[in-house]
Enzyme design. Structure first.
Site, PDB file in Angstrom:
ATOM      1  N   ASP A   1      47.120  36.639  18.308  1.00 21.03           N
ATOM      2  CA  ASP A   1      46.626  35.443  17.628  1.00 21.03           C
ATOM      3  C   ASP A   1      46.871  34.077  18.105  1.00 21.03           C
ATOM      4  O   ASP A   1      46.284  33.179  17.826  1.00 21.03           O
ATOM      5  CB  ASP A   1      47.405  35.369  16.117  1.00 21.03           C
TER       6      ASP A   1
ATOM      7  N   GLN B   1      50.915  36.636   9.406  1.00 20.74           N
ATOM      8  CA  GLN B   1      49.838  35.877   8.357  1.00 20.74           C
ATOM      9  C   GLN B   1      50.294  34.540   7.720  1.00 20.74           C
ATOM     10  O   GLN B   1      51.489  34.447   7.426  1.00 20.74           O
ATOM     11  CB  GLN B   1      49.412  36.763   7.391  1.00 20.74           C
TER      12      GLN B   1
ATOM     13  N   LYS C   1      41.857  42.878   8.249  1.00 15.47           N
ATOM     14  CA  LYS C   1      42.100  43.180   9.508  1.00 15.47           C
ATOM     15  C   LYS C   1      42.449  44.656   9.807  1.00 15.47           C
ATOM     16  O   LYS C   1      41.978  45.072  10.814  1.00 15.47           O
ATOM     17  CB  LYS C   1      43.019  42.061   9.908  1.00 15.47           C
TER      18      LYS C   1
END
Ligand SMILES: NC(=O)c1ccc[n+]([C@@H]2O[C@H](COP(=O)([O-])OP(=O)(O)OC[C@H]3O[C@@H](n4cnc5c(N)ncnc54)[C@H](OP(=O)(O)O)[C@@H]3O)[C@@H](O)[C@H]2O)c1
Length: 289
Positions: free
Chosen positions: A118, A95, A51
């Protein structure tokens, strides 16, 4: 059969994003993305690395906050709080998976809504469910982008999604049924307790598999000329490969492809779009700031 090339679509979207980043930088704004990585799971480290690399390649500033596996929830919440207040940072991702002693819902709810790139915050999901503007998780966004950029019309069509996770199936079902152009699908969501999966999948104009079950969708489960989107990313042993494994999707690609009017491969389908739409959300967050 039309192969839906996620790499090519991702490259096209990233080119457009680079241009938006260039315009922002002319106004003195550099989009910033912070990733929080707790523990030392190698796969998670790899995802965050990918990413960051993709973000840097389009001019997005990144920082990774690595924290030990024994980090307490309070310490993690403190890091998120300081990132919420950091003007250089426009997007924050944590994450997953987090170590089991950490409550991931509490962590997601601590991210400032305007930095929730996200789409992890419960309010983001709630807004999406109400049809309001919200950050949407990157994987479902990437799937919609693949369909739109491949001119696949699904207004009035029947879309069947196999999987109802908060990351993929559930937000995707909400996106596709929105009352807007590029929405208006009739959506059926199946899951592990669905009895007779095949009776639903064979009705799909667009079939989306997001279960994490290698090759579960076989030829008899697919309607002639259906569009197939395979989200599944399953590691299976392969002695021919140097690393001893390869990735396959949830769809038995070799046997299903001849029936499908269009299909995404694994790898090279949905995966590259997930990273790209995270960048898209980050650039949007910076523009809005
Ligand atoms: N390419 C990408 O960028 C990307 C991004 C995210 C995820 N993925 C991949 O997509 C897959 C799904 O990810 P996820 O995070 O959504 O997984 P998840 O949280 O494990 O959810 C899986 C979903 O599939 C359902 N399911 C499991 N077995 C089933 C079966 N036999 N029949 C019907 N439904 C079944 C589950 O039902 P229940 O709700 O009843 O348990 C659940 O809703 C994984 O392979 C993951 O690696 C790929």
């Amino acid at each position: 059969m039309n192969l839906l090339d996620g790499e090519a679509i991702a490259a096209e979207v990233q080119k457009e994003l680079s241009e938006r980043v260039r315009k922002l930088s002319m106004n003195g704004v550099v989009p910033g993305l912070a990733a929080v990585l707790v523990g030392d799971d190698p796969a998670s480290g790899l995802y965050v690395g990918n990413k960051s690399k993709a973000a840097n390649s389009i001019g997005v500033y990144t920082e990774t906050h690595k924290m030990g596996a024994d980090t307490s929830t309070n310490t993690l919440l403190g890091t998120i709080k300081s990132l919420n207040q950091n003007a250089k940072i426009h997007g924050i991702i944590v994450q997953l998976p987090l170590p089991s002693h950490i409550n991931s819902d509490e962590v997601a709810a601590a991210i400032a809504l305007e930095k929730d790139v996200d789409g992890a915050h419960p309010t983001s999901m709630g807004r999406l469910a109400r049809g309001e503007e919200a950050f949407v998780p990157p994987t479902p966004l990437g799937i919609v982008e693949i369909l739109e950029r491949s001119n696949i019309q699904y207004d009035n069509g029947h879309i069947v999604i196999c999987g109802r996770s908060n990351l993929v199936g559930r937000p995707l079902s909400l996106l596709l049924q929105r009352k807007i152009t590029g929405g208006n699908a009739t959506v059926t969501v199946c899951h592990s307790k669905t009895v007779g999966l095949e009776q639903y999948t064979t009705q799909a104009d667009v079939l989306i598999a997001a279960m994490g079950r290698p090759n579960l969708i076989t030829k008899t489960m697919v309607k002639q000329d259906a569009v197939i989107i395979d989200v599944g990313t399953n590691r299976v042993p392969d002695s021919q490969k140097k690393q001893g494994y390869r990735f396959v999707g949830d769809v038995d690609f070799d046997n299903v492809r001849s029936l499908a009017s269009a299909i995404t491969p694994v790898p090279g389908g949905v995966g590259p779009m997930t990273v790209t739409m995270l960048l898209s959300n980050t650039v949007f967050a910076a523009e809005r700031s």
